[in-house]
Design an enzyme around this catalytic site. Structure first.
Site, PDB file in Angstrom:
ATOM      1  CD  GLU A   1      -8.469  -4.003   6.460  1.00 15.54           C
ATOM      2  OE1 GLU A   1      -7.411  -3.601   6.917  1.00 15.54           O
ATOM      3  OE2 GLU A   1      -9.428  -3.259   6.168  1.00 15.54           O
TER       4      GLU A   1
ATOM      5  CD  GLU B   1      -2.817   1.180   2.412  1.00 14.27           C
ATOM      6  OE1 GLU B   1      -3.042   0.090   2.978  1.00 14.27           O
ATOM      7  OE2 GLU B   1      -3.375   2.234   2.751  1.00 14.27           O
TER       8      GLU B   1
ATOM      9  NE  ARG C   1      -9.178   0.833  10.185  1.00 16.67           N
ATOM     10  CZ  ARG C   1     -10.448   0.671   9.797  1.00 16.67           C
ATOM     11  NH1 ARG C   1     -11.174  -0.305  10.305  1.00 16.67           N
ATOM     12  NH2 ARG C   1     -10.991   1.457   8.908  1.00 16.67           N
TER      13      ARG C   1
END
Ligand SMILES: Cc1cc2nc3c(=O)[nH]c(=O)nc-3n(C[C@H](O)[C@H](O)[C@H](O)COP(=O)(O)OP(=O)(O)OC[C@H]3O[C@@H](n4cnc5c(N)ncnc54)[C@H](O)[C@@H]3O)c2cc1C
Ligand code: FES
Ligand code: FES
Length: 1360
Positions: free
Chosen positions: A1292, A832, A910
């Protein structure tokens, strides 16, 4: 001709003559190859990929550890008188070893364009290929097995796959598809009327459903069929490539019996024709290396930078391949492969009386766990390598095997004892000697023998401690006459515990002997606390624990012979040899509603659209792009220091090396500043390095080998800088943090702690994780020659980010850079942002040299340079009531960020967004710190901080239950969120499905009965314990960076009706393109999927794309694709109305002739999003995914190993777009989580050096790690109005469900601790490795090996 004097071969005679070098003759896929310039340093893999353009065979690791490069090698075996077919690792097989062999690659057995082979078709149709990078290797392992055994058993398949890894699928579907070849057969789908049907005889493993079954629930029907075995083509033996008749006659005539010589740039390869020739050559070149399987030498040359200028290949010499049975035992020639050794011993064990074959059985037990089949097929044994962790040497030593050594001067026999290995990697062989043979003796009556191997992963792993143990009793008594205890992994050589054994001779085999043996072993088998390999306390404990196993095993055998009383029944659990049970599974999903049109593909278990190509090797990955004519290869020069000033970069040696075109450091045409979120790092290091693996420069050369050799020759002088901060604890101590510190707070925490019945505090550390995508990072940069244009082929999840960072480094506008991504061989977050490190350097080189430049990182470089999942440390304080209701939580997270920020802020955010996992807690404060350390920058990894945040949640949840003495499932259930509850960040949960998942999971797992059975089991087993846990998950869907929640699509319809679709997402195996085609098919009303094509993702078709990440790509791109379809549908509507009986092609043509645009841009942004940390308000997530998992495990309290016995998962994926792909994501995510929480451990030195740089040392789950029973159910009737066609994200969320395995292990450890009188909460860090499990199961043996006082020594590895 190059001079061969450089290198380490003293006494080498120069050859400046006009010798004519031999031609290498072999066959590839039935075609004869005559290679006049066979290079001894070239592997078969390089030859296939680069010389023959056969790119189906993949490079995953170069060290025999992943199986991606598996091919079949067939040869006529003169000693056996037949052709043998073996799976082989092409990455280790020297090209020169293939003279007169036939190689079969994945391209040779079938193709999509021609005819598929059933091994290709079945893995694809069973959904066993996701990214597909492992697939050709798996296909070839299976193919080789079928060539040897047309109807194998499941155990044969499991053995065949021991050397193959897959990071995507979770293995289950591969086994499921291939089961159809076995005697056991696959599921018949209920068609068999006989008793064998799993649907009728209740042999299915799921409480409610069995394979091939459907079940009605009102309006919905549940199904368990993801594919139909009836669709499979039958095996057609006539399709197989035959062994070339030419080689057959050459083999029979033994025409190869003359010396062969091949010469490369640096190495001479000689294949002597006879033993005498070999001995003469060894006398002539005493430092020459003998190469048999090349599984040791190949690795030394590749990774340790060793050069052996002369290689002798003795594999064809008759005497070295013979097997002779004698009175004393069996004599094996030194070149017999381990596979052959196993075959001969197995046959003998089947024939000879059991008391004679105790050693043979022990060797077979070691071989069962020795490497993978591909290695065993070629490796000639590991005696002369003198590895201190060899699995066979301790057995040979305890058995007193006889070795015959030979030189031109004659033969001598030596016994394998402690004098045979005089030092680390040294043997008693003189330089001129070779090992001729090994005699493995029979055992005699009254002699008992066992072997043990303990490794982090059971399959294909090197030992932590390995052992051979032999006892002989005085006739008719239990008095010890002779005792040999040999250990590997406890010193620099294989050792004998001589002090201990000398004390025990003459003693009775009983409790007293045991006690004395253990005390003595604890003294004798010591290790310095800093010993290489670490795990010192564990290794010491193992020497005792393994002896205890031996003691009990012998005791049992003596009892069976009536020599003593039997072993206590509950103690017998210590003697059980691990037997892997063949896995069984059920996958349940809701069928499409009854009214759905037959040709509407949405919601059906469609195969991944590239799956077939992936199985044949036709799917093109970045490094499979054919070489450009003037292409160059780049190798990175990286730092060996964690924190240092660069004083000098000396390229004087490197620049003179063959093939080198350019070397550069620092010199970036545009900006050196880079970074995905903030520009806080550099493309190339400036004056300082801040981690080992920091990219300093690059070497560009004509070939990969030249570039890599020259890169290793670049000398860097450093000045060490202080401090070197490696661990989270170091960072906390020196307050080394990045800004900002994040906090989410709700309620009145102080008051809640006062009102709580109890308060507890605790800590947990969770290790990081390497992505281990099978395809490492790869970039090909092609300068277009005008206006600064650059075309980039990149294996990346983030095409736009790559484009902008490359443009920045080149100093050109983004519009000049096109990034193209066909597919990736896995990404998992690792491509990513960190993929840009490589892409920018490659682009700079291409621009400077005006030539195409390529680089695919070697596995060790990739692991070193690109970072991984963040390690986390959590400190918590929890307030709770007597009932178990949690009322207050104060948690602080620290994550190990590394040397640049990368995406770490979003990751720690997160973690905070998931700090309460699935539990409603009124008063909460979560704080997140980003620790600045001298490690390579850590980055996104499936779950993106969520799995770390929730792991620590479950730790305190477990502590609460344990401290109250309540069942943990009761406490978890009590705290579970329900409809209308809101999160600590004030987001109200709409339609949470947690309770439905929970109840269904309890029922499908038969939780109550399982718990009762475990209690019963544990009361009857002292040394093995079972444990159970049920764990929920809630995962927020959206990028937390608001602007990323957008997507685009571009759709062209051509006049023949075909559709070219492009969208912003990249394909990395998850099946995104397949889902997007399904969406477009429904939205456009085109049932023929072949009409809709996705070629690639590219920045010149859909601009400004978000990375394919955050599980949101189907939602975002699906909506954008739908939007493009809507636009086109609107334009076509008049033509449909005008011609209602027409077809798609008619309407398209009509619109075209009417001058209507048949190209549309779709766009989507997620509405109603945006969270503010300051006010703790606003919607952080579009919606949540939910799931629950229940796992049962069994641990071996003496070794710390565990078995995954059962897992049931219930996952809410909304209305599934494609149940096969979604179940693939659930299972693959779950298994990646199993790796994260129980297996995978990155090991760093205190100076920040990464030891674990390949599959040899870093263990991801293998086939043998999947639960024996695995049931996956997609929650029914759970539509989600927030995403395309009522679906939900799936990439995920399931990963965290593997925490159920971790907490089941913890439950089992609690049962073991209870035996030692221990109760209440205890700390168990993640991953739950054998080391941690063993040490947590405190007992009499651990007490004898206390750990060294921290601070009194420098450990080999630290917990970062
Ligand atoms: C992926 C992988 C997994 C592995 N797993 C295990 C494991 O589970 N357990 C374990 O114990 N080991 C393991 N190993 C190590 C492995 O056992 C050795 O690499 C192997 O046994 C060496 O055999 P080879 O024929 O390939 O050796 P080569 O690389 O061909 O040669 C090895 C060495 O032996 C010397 N030599 C070979 N034959 C003779 C002879 N006749 N006389 C004198 N010298 C000789 C060579 O000169 C060389 O120095 C693993 C290796 C790999 C790559
Ligand atoms: S590439 Fe050969 S085993 Fe991994
Ligand atoms: S499908 Fe096996 S590694 Fe991706």
């Amino acid at each position: 001709m190059s001079d061969l004097t450089n290198g380490n071969s003293k006494g080498l005679i120069m050859d400046h003559s006009d010798t004519v070098w031999d031609e290498l003759i072999f066959f590839v896929n039935g075609k004869k190859i005559s290679e006049k310039h066979a290079d001894p340093e070239m592997t078969l893999l390089t030859y296939l990929r680069r010389k023959l353009g056969l790119t189906g065979t993949k490079l995953g690791c170069s060290e025999g550890g992943c199986g991606a490069c598996t091919v079949m090698v067939s040869k006529y075996h003169p000693h056996l008188g037949r052709v043998v077919h073996h799976s082989v690792n092409a990455c280790l097989a020297p090209l020169c070893s293939l003279h007169h062999c036939a190689v079969t690659t994945v391209e040779g057995i079938g193709s999509v364009a021609g005819k598929l082979h059933p091994v290709q078709e079945r893995i694809a149709k069973a959904h066993g290929s996701q990214c597909g990078f492992c697939t050709p290797g798996i296909v070839m392992s299976m193919y080789a097995l079928l060539r040897n055994k047309p109807t194998p058993r499941m155990t044969d398949i499991e053995e065949a796959f021991q050397g193959n890894l897959c990071r995507c699928t979770g293995y289950r579907p591969i086994l499921e598809g291939y089961k159809s070849f076995t005697k056991e057969g696959g599921c018949c789908g209920g068609k068999s009327k006989e008793n064998g049907c799993c649907m009728t005889n209740g042999s299915g493993t799921n409480g409610a459903l069995t394979n091939g079954h459907t079940e009605d629930h009102g309006n919905s029907t549940l199904s368990t069929s993801l594919f139909d075995p009836d669709d499979f083509m039958p095996v057609d033996p006539t399709q197989e490539i035959i062994f070339p008749p030419e080689l057959m006659s050459l083999g029979k005539l033994q025409v190869s019996g003359r010396q062969l010589r091949f010469r490369g740039e640096r190495v001479l390869w000689v294949q002597p024709a006879s033993l005498q020739e070999l001995l003469d050559l060894k006398a002539q070149y005493p430092n020459a290396k003998l190469v048999v399987g090349n599984t040791e030498v190949g690795i030394e040359m590749k990774f340790k930078n060793l050069l052996y200028p002369v290689i002798l290949a003795p594999a064809y010499i008759t005497q070295l391949n013979s097997v002779q049975h004698t009175e004393e035992g069996i004599v094996f020639g030194a070149c017999c492969s381990l596979t052959q050794l196993g075959e001969v011993l197995r046959e003998e064990v089947g024939q000879a009386p059991p008391h004679q074959t105790e050693i043979f059985q022990a060797v077979l037990e070691q071989l069962r766990w020795f490497a993978g089949l591909q290695i065993r097929n070629v490796a000639g044994g590991n005696i002369v390598t003198a590895s201190p962790i060899s699995d066979l040497n301790p057995v040979f030593m305890a058995a007193g095997c006889k070795l015959t050594l030979m030189s031109r001067g004659g033969k001598r026999e030596v016994r394998m004892d402690d004098t045979f290995f005089p030092g680390y990697r040294k043997t008693a062989l003189s330089p001129e000697e070779i090992l001729l043979s090994v005699e493995i003796p029979y055992t005699r009556k009254g002699q008992y023998f066992s072997a043990f191997k303990q490794s982090p992963r059971r399959e294909d792993d090197i030992s932590i401690v390995t052992s051979g143990m032999s006892v002989t009793f005085v006739d008719g008594t239990t008095v010890v006459k002779d005792l040999q205890l040999s250990y590997g992994g406890m010193a620099a050589t294989t050792v004998l515990a001589k002090n201990t054994t000398s004390k025990l001779v003459g003693r009775q085999w009983g409790e007293e002997l045991l006690q004395d043996a253990c005390s003595s072993l604890a003294e004798e088998m010591t290790l310095h606390p800093s010993a290489p390999g670490g795990m010192v306390t564990y290794r010491r404990t193992l020497t005792l624990s393994l002896f205890y196993k031996f003691y009990l095993t012998v005791h049992q055998k003596l009892a069976a012979d009536g020599m003593c009383e039997g072993v206590r029944p509950d103690y017998a659990s210590a003697t059980e040899i691990y037997h892997h049970a063949t896995p069984a599974s059920v996958q349940v999903y809701q069928e499409v509603p009854p009214g759905q049109k037959e040709d509407d593909v949405v919601g059906r278990p469609m195969m991944h659209l590239s799956a077939l190509k992936q199985t044949t090797g036709e799917a093109v990955y970045c490094d499979d792009i054919p070489l450009y004519e003037n292409e160059l290869y780049l190798a990175l020069v990286t730092s060996t220091k964690a924190h240092a000033r660069i004083l000098a970069v000396d390229v004087s040696v490197a620049e003179r090396m063959p093939g080198v075109v350019s070397l550069f450091a620092k010199d970036i045409p545009g900006s050196n500043q880079t970074g995905p979120a903030v520009y806080d790092e550099t493309v190339l290091a400036e004056d300082k390095v801040t981690c080992v693996g920091h990219i300093i420069g690059a070497v560009v050369a004509d070939t990969q080998a030249h570039a890599q050799r020259a890169a290793k020759a670049v000398k860097i002088t450093y000045e060490d800088l202080q401090p070197v901060i490696v661990t989270i604890q170091d960072a906390i101590a020196s307050k080394s943090f990045y800004e900002p510190v994040r906090t989410i707070q709700r309620g009145d925490l102080d008051q809640a702690f006062i009102e709580a019945d109890h308060v507890l505090e605790g800590e947990m550390h969770m290790g990081g994780q390497e992505h281990f995508y099978l395809e490492t990072n790869c970039t090909v940069a092609v300068p277009k020659g005008e206006d600064g244009e650059m075309e980039m082929f990149v294996s990346t999840q983030a095409a736009t980010k790559t484009q902008s960072l490359v443009a920045k480094a080149l100093g050109v506008p983004s519009s000049r850079v096109v990034v193209r991504v066909k597919r990736m061989g896995g990404g998992f977050g690792g491509k990513e942002s960190r993929s840009t490190l490589l892409s920018t350097v490659v682009a700079v080189a291409a621009q400077k040299l005006k030539r195409p430049v390529r680089c695919m990182l070697d596995r060790d470089e990739d692991m070193l340079v690109t970072g991984g999942r963040h390690p986390f440390f959590g400190r918590y304080k929890v307030g709770y009531m007597k009932t178990g209701k949690v009322v207050a939580l104060d948690v602080t997270y620290y994550n190990n960020v590394g040397n640049s920020r990368d995406l770490s802020l979003s990751i720690v955010e997160r973690a905070l967004f998931h700090m309460e996992n699935s539990y409603n807690i009124a008063n909460v404060r979560g704080t997140g710190y980003m620790c600045k350390t001298h490690l390579p920058s850590n980055t996104a990894f499936r779950g993106f901080g969520g799995p770390q945040g929730m792991m620590i949640t479950e730790s305190w949840m477990d502590d609460v239950a344990m401290s109250l003495g309540l069942p943990s499932e009761q406490v978890r259930r009590l705290n579970l969120y329900t409809q209308g509850d809101s999160t600590p960040y004030n987001q109200v949960l709409e339609h949470p499905t947690l309770e439905s998942c929970w109840e269904e999971c309890l029922q499908r797992a038969q939780y109550g009965q399982r718990r009762a059975a475990i209690q019963d089991y544990n009361s009857h087993h002292r040394w093995t314990k079972r444990g159970l846990a049920i764990i929920p998950t809630k995962f927020g869907i959206s990028f937390t960076a608001l602007f990323l929640n957008q997507a685009g699509a571009l759709m062209h319809v051509y006049t023949d009706g075909s559709v070219l679709l492009t969208h912003g997402g990249t394909e990395m195996g998850q099946g995104l393109h397949t889902k997007m085609v399904q969406v477009a098919s429904r939205a456009l009303g085109i049932p023929q999927l072949s009409k809709i094509h996705i070629s690639e993702t590219s920045t010149n078709t859909v601009p400004n794309t978000s990375p394919t990440a955050a599980s949101a790509s189907s939602d975002l791109n699906g909506a954008a694709v739908h939007n493009a379809c809507d636009i086109l549908n609107k334009r076509l509507e008049p033509y449909k109305t005008k011609n209602p009986t027409g077809c798609w092609e008619d309407w398209v043509r009509a619109a075209y002739f009417d001058r209507v645009s048949l190209s549309a841009n779709g766009f989507y942004k997620t509405p109603d999003l945006g969270y503010d940390f300051v006010t703790n308000s606003g919607r952080a997530f579009n919606y949540f995914c939910y799931g629950v998992s229940c796992s049962e495990v069994e641990i071996d309290c003496l070794t710390g190993s565990h078995k995954n016995l059962h897992t049931t998962i219930v996952m809410d994926v909304g209305t599934s777009l494609n149940p096969a792909l979604d179940i693939g994501q659930v299972e693959g995510g779950f298994m990646q989580g199993v790796g994260l929480y129980t297996l995978e451990e990155l090991r760093y030195s205190p100076q920040g050096y990464l030891f674990t740089r390949g599959p040899g040392m870093y263990k991801i789950p293998a086939f043998g790690d999947i639960p024996t029973e695995l049931n996956v159910s997609l929650l029914r009737d759970a539509p989600n109005d927030k995403a395309i066609f009522s679906s939900k994200a799936v990439g995920e969320p399931p990963l965290f469900l593997a925490a159920s395995v971790f907490y089941a292990i913890k439950d089992a450890i609690s049962a073991a601790r209870a035996e030692s009188g221990l109760s209440g909460p205890f700390r168990l860090d993640s991953p739950a490795t054998p080391d941690r499990i063993r040490i947590a199961c405190e007992d009499r043996f651990t007490k004898l090996c206390p750990p060294a006082q921290p601070g009194t020594f420098i450990p080999w590895a630290v917990q970062v």
